[in-house]
Design a protein around this motif. Structure first.
Motif, mmCIF file in Angstrom:
data_model
loop_
_atom_site.group_PDB
_atom_site.id
_atom_site.type_symbol
_atom_site.label_atom_id
_atom_site.label_comp_id
_atom_site.label_asym_id
_atom_site.label_seq_id
_atom_site.Cartn_x
_atom_site.Cartn_y
_atom_site.Cartn_z
ATOM 1 N N ASP A 25 -18.303 6.703 -19.820
ATOM 2 C CA ASP A 25 -18.561 8.322 -20.800
ATOM 3 C C ASP A 25 -17.998 7.660 -22.317
ATOM 4 O O ASP A 25 -18.446 8.051 -23.499
ATOM 5 C CB ASP A 25 -18.023 9.277 -20.310
ATOM 6 C CG ASP A 25 -18.623 9.844 -19.161
ATOM 7 O OD1 ASP A 25 -19.916 9.517 -19.049
ATOM 8 O OD2 ASP A 25 -17.926 10.639 -18.505
ATOM 9 N N GLN A 26 -17.125 6.626 -22.514
ATOM 10 C CA GLN A 26 -16.438 6.349 -23.619
ATOM 11 C C GLN A 26 -17.554 5.461 -24.359
ATOM 12 O O GLN A 26 -17.746 5.410 -25.839
ATOM 13 C CB GLN A 26 -15.258 5.605 -23.539
ATOM 14 C CG GLN A 26 -13.994 6.314 -23.073
ATOM 15 C CD GLN A 26 -12.875 5.496 -22.832
ATOM 16 O OE1 GLN A 26 -13.040 4.822 -21.909
ATOM 17 N NE2 GLN A 26 -11.824 5.640 -23.396
ATOM 18 N N VAL A 27 -18.421 4.789 -23.590
ATOM 19 C CA VAL A 27 -19.571 3.864 -24.336
ATOM 20 C C VAL A 27 -20.264 4.998 -25.073
ATOM 21 O O VAL A 27 -20.810 4.755 -26.128
ATOM 22 C CB VAL A 27 -20.292 3.360 -23.316
ATOM 23 C CG1 VAL A 27 -21.621 2.460 -24.009
ATOM 24 C CG2 VAL A 27 -19.344 1.904 -22.620
ATOM 25 N N ASP A 28 -20.766 6.040 -24.342
ATOM 26 C CA ASP A 28 -21.587 7.151 -24.823
ATOM 27 C C ASP A 28 -21.179 7.662 -26.012
ATOM 28 O O ASP A 28 -21.757 7.960 -27.095
ATOM 29 C CB ASP A 28 -22.281 8.101 -23.990
ATOM 30 C CG ASP A 28 -23.126 7.564 -22.683
ATOM 31 O OD1 ASP A 28 -23.151 6.122 -22.628
ATOM 32 O OD2 ASP A 28 -23.455 8.335 -21.982
ATOM 33 N N ALA A 29 -19.691 8.140 -25.989
ATOM 34 C CA ALA A 29 -19.085 8.804 -26.944
ATOM 35 C C ALA A 29 -19.056 8.005 -28.356
ATOM 36 O O ALA A 29 -19.324 8.313 -29.546
ATOM 37 C CB ALA A 29 -17.941 9.205 -26.756
ATOM 38 N N LEU A 30 -18.452 6.784 -28.137
ATOM 39 C CA LEU A 30 -18.512 5.775 -29.312
ATOM 40 C C LEU A 30 -19.942 5.441 -29.979
ATOM 41 O O LEU A 30 -20.097 5.398 -31.132
ATOM 42 C CB LEU A 30 -17.688 4.723 -28.962
ATOM 43 C CG LEU A 30 -15.970 4.838 -28.529
ATOM 44 C CD1 LEU A 30 -15.486 3.603 -27.891
ATOM 45 C CD2 LEU A 30 -15.480 5.180 -30.023
ATOM 46 N N ALA A 31 -20.719 5.097 -28.952
ATOM 47 C CA ALA A 31 -22.281 4.759 -29.561
ATOM 48 C C ALA A 31 -22.754 6.026 -30.233
ATOM 49 O O ALA A 31 -23.300 5.715 -31.480
ATOM 50 C CB ALA A 31 -23.026 4.310 -28.372
ATOM 51 N N THR A 32 -22.387 7.115 -29.963
ATOM 52 C CA THR A 32 -22.835 8.212 -30.750
ATOM 53 C C THR A 32 -22.225 8.444 -31.954
ATOM 54 O O THR A 32 -22.885 8.710 -32.866
ATOM 55 C CB THR A 32 -22.775 9.520 -29.954
ATOM 56 O OG1 THR A 32 -23.729 9.400 -28.519
ATOM 57 C CG2 THR A 32 -23.342 10.817 -30.423
ATOM 58 N N ALA A 33 -20.906 8.466 -32.085
ATOM 59 C CA ALA A 33 -20.221 8.455 -33.323
ATOM 60 C C ALA A 33 -20.637 7.259 -34.175
ATOM 61 O O ALA A 33 -20.772 7.808 -35.413
ATOM 62 C CB ALA A 33 -18.815 8.646 -32.964
ATOM 63 N N LEU A 34 -20.669 6.127 -33.817
ATOM 64 C CA LEU A 34 -20.795 4.878 -34.457
ATOM 65 C C LEU A 34 -22.299 4.953 -35.132
ATOM 66 O O LEU A 34 -22.614 4.352 -36.067
ATOM 67 C CB LEU A 34 -20.638 3.815 -33.849
ATOM 68 C CG LEU A 34 -18.875 3.368 -33.726
ATOM 69 C CD1 LEU A 34 -19.033 2.418 -32.636
ATOM 70 C CD2 LEU A 34 -18.424 3.164 -35.088
#
Length: 124
Positions: free
Chosen positions: A80-89
């Motif tokens: 889920d951290q991958v999704d959150a960071l990818a979305t933010a970046l």
């Protein structure tokens, strides 16, 4: 040789990028920052999960910028951290590989942020 560090060279956006990374990436902080009177960054040191990166605003204007062939690889514990960071970046940016299971990890994404810096984000 005494040290080796990645170096991010911006053209007038270094301060904005530093603020964005500190706000977006966990375990990220500015170690030092020397601003010029015109508001650009003469030199800065940024720590991302213990990796020290140097950065500045290039005094001369140049025709090159960042390339995705050099990227910062961020390892995370939770997919889920991958999704959150990818979305933010990826806000106002370019998604090179959307978050997915590509067979070599549980979850992986590759984005080039709005400043041109590329990030590979991986949950092993």
């Amino acid at each position: 040789m005494t040290t080796a560090h990645p170096f991010f060279m911006f053209q007038g956006q270094c301060g904005e990028a530093l603020d964005f990374y500190v706000a977006t990436l966990p375990e990220t902080r500015v170690l030092s920052r020397n601003d010029k009177p015109d508001g650009t960054v003469a030199m800065a040191r940024l720590s991302i999960a213990g990796l020290e990166i140097m950065a500045n605003d290039s005094p001369p204007v140049h025709d090159f910028t960042f390339t995705p062939s050099i990227s910062t690889f961020l390892g995370v514990d939770d997919p889920d951290q991958v999704d959150a960071l990818a979305t933010a970046l990826s806000v106002d940016a370019k998604v090179l590989m959307p978050a997915n299971n590509y067979g070599f990890s549980r979850r992986f994404a590759w984005v080039q942020d709005r400043f041109g810096v590329s990030w590979q984000i991986n949950a092993a």
